[in-house]
Write an enzyme that holds these catalytic residues in place. Structure first.
Site, PDB file in Angstrom:
ATOM      1  CE  LYS A 199      -0.542   2.890   1.960  1.00 52.64           C
ATOM      2  NZ  LYS A 199      -1.472   2.698   0.819  1.00 52.64           N
ATOM      3  NE  ARG A 209       5.294   1.540  -3.948  1.00 53.04           N
ATOM      4  CZ  ARG A 209       5.937   2.583  -3.472  1.00 53.04           C
ATOM      5  NH1 ARG A 209       7.161   2.846  -3.923  1.00 53.04           N
ATOM      6  NH2 ARG A 209       5.400   3.362  -2.551  1.00 53.04           N
ATOM      7  NE  ARG A 220       1.268   5.408  -4.181  1.00 50.19           N
ATOM      8  CZ  ARG A 220       1.588   4.138  -4.447  1.00 50.19           C
ATOM      9  NH1 ARG A 220       2.251   3.438  -3.551  1.00 50.19           N
ATOM     10  NH2 ARG A 220       1.233   3.574  -5.590  1.00 50.19           N
ATOM     11  CD  GLU A 236      -3.793  12.151   8.654  1.00 49.66           C
ATOM     12  OE1 GLU A 236      -5.019  11.939   8.484  1.00 49.66           O
ATOM     13  OE2 GLU A 236      -3.093  12.736   7.808  1.00 49.66           O
ATOM     14  CE  LYS A 251       0.224  -1.018   3.407  1.00 53.16           C
ATOM     15  NZ  LYS A 251      -0.688  -1.038   2.252  1.00 53.16           N
ATOM     16  CB  SER A 277       5.202  -6.509   0.577  1.00 56.39           C
ATOM     17  OG  SER A 277       5.629  -5.164   0.338  1.00 56.39           O
ATOM     18  CE1 TYR A 316       0.462  -9.526   1.075  1.00 60.11           C
ATOM     19  CE2 TYR A 316       2.095  -8.577   2.556  1.00 60.11           C
ATOM     20  CZ  TYR A 316       1.167  -8.428   1.549  1.00 60.11           C
ATOM     21  OH  TYR A 316       0.932  -7.180   1.015  1.00 60.11           O
TER      22      TYR A 316
END
Length: 329
Positions: A199, A209, A220, A236, A251, A277, A316
């Site tokens: 990610k 958000r 982040r 990872e 992602k 998004s 979506y």
């Protein structure tokens, strides 16, 4: 007169011929629909930066779930959006049996049961007043190990609510192993783990958000991956698979097709991707301006993600595309 000895165009000459030799074919069952359940709503509310995507009430969530299942969508990923008074420093509302996320999981299970895969977002960012994915240390950094303790509790709370699969998205070191052991200890050996293994701390999350009413200050980057890094993603993934991940995910999707492809070559577990998004919003905005053919871009973008190696895609557009695909083939 010279002429081509090989004529690949023969296999492109008609729609029927192109369908016959299509190498990458989307299917509704490999699409997952993200859903947002907002505490306190009595009717759905459109998210301004995600046209066509809603913050749902409990009633409209059930309706959206039925519509997705009828279209053949393979899974539903639920995000809970609590009211501001239910946010605190540790994200405790994410653990409460009557918290909005766990209530929503129970609603989905009661409505659609095993006719699709009900998934729960396992992260604290929607529930913390500071907007980070974990609890904060005294210096303001995210405390990895203290966060893991909460993730373990959150996984069991979602399993208690009936979830089929949890989706840990916080990128804490060791999160998959801790969650797997907690689920097993609580008797939930059959609950699966979809690991957000790669990610990236990129710039494509803005509309999300708004959707979860994030209170994040800063960024982040101290725990999500740095966009230039590919080998780090492979490391990872190796760790997550070793700790018990059932599915690994990349992602965002389109900016990281090379990462998807590299991971697909590396692992034998299913690979997922999240068309986030910002990816969705860019297409919708361009289509509304008449600059692109919306439906063709939807299909082309999702096909590219699958062609890169993703067996499962969160999007979506899942319900709409699933309906299109059922009419297409």
């Amino acid at each position: 007169m010279s002429f081509p000895d090989v004529r690949p165009r023969r296999l492109r000459r008609s729609p029927a011929m192109r369908r016959l030799v299509e190498e990458t074919r989307l299917a509704p069952a490999e699409l997952i629909l993200p859903l947002f359940l907002k505490e306190g709503l009595t009717e759905p509310r459109e998210i301004s930066s995600l046209p066509g995507v809603m913050q749902h009430s409990r009633d409209s969530l059930r309706k959206a779930a039925h519509e997705a299942v009828a279209a053949g969508v393979g899974g539903l990923m639920l995000f809970g959006v609590p009211t501001s008074e239910h946010k605190d420093a540790t994200g405790s509302a994410g653990l409460e049996p009557d918290g909005i996320l766990n209530v929503g999981i129970r609603d989905l299970i009661s409505e659609v049961g095993d006719s699709t895969v009900v998934m729960g977002d396992l992260c604290l960012d929607e529930f913390t007043d500071h907007g980070h994915c974990g609890v904060l240390a005294s210096d303001g950094s995210v405390d990895n190990d203290a966060t893991l303790e909460i993730y373990a509790e959150m996984a069991v709370a979602q399993a208690d609510a009936g979830v089929h699969m949890v989706g840990p998205s916080g990128m804490m070191d060791g999160q998959i192993g801790v969650i797997r052991r907690a689920l097993d200890k609580a008797g939930y050996q059959d609950v699966s783990v979809l690991a957000y293994s790669a990610k990236y701390a990129g710039a494509f999350y803005g509309p999300f958000r708004e959707a979860v009413e994030s209170t994040l200050q800063g960024d982040r980057r101290q725990y999500q991956q740095d966009p230039p890094n590919l080998r780090e993603a492979l490391r990872e993934v190796d760790l997550d698979v070793a700790e018990g991940a059932d599915i690994v995910m990349v992602k965002p999707a389109l900016p990281y097709l090379d990462v998807i492809a590299a991971i697909r070559e590396r692992v034998t577990v299913p690979v997922a991707a999240y068309q986030v998004s910002g990816e969705y919003a860019m297409v919708e905005a361009a289509a509304r301006n008449g600059w692109i053919d919306r439906e063709r871009v939807m299909i082309e973008s999702l096909t590219s993600i699958k062609r890169a190696g993703a067996q499962v895609t969160l999007t979506y557009w899942a319900t709409e595309v699933a309906q299109m695909l059922r009419n297409r083939y």
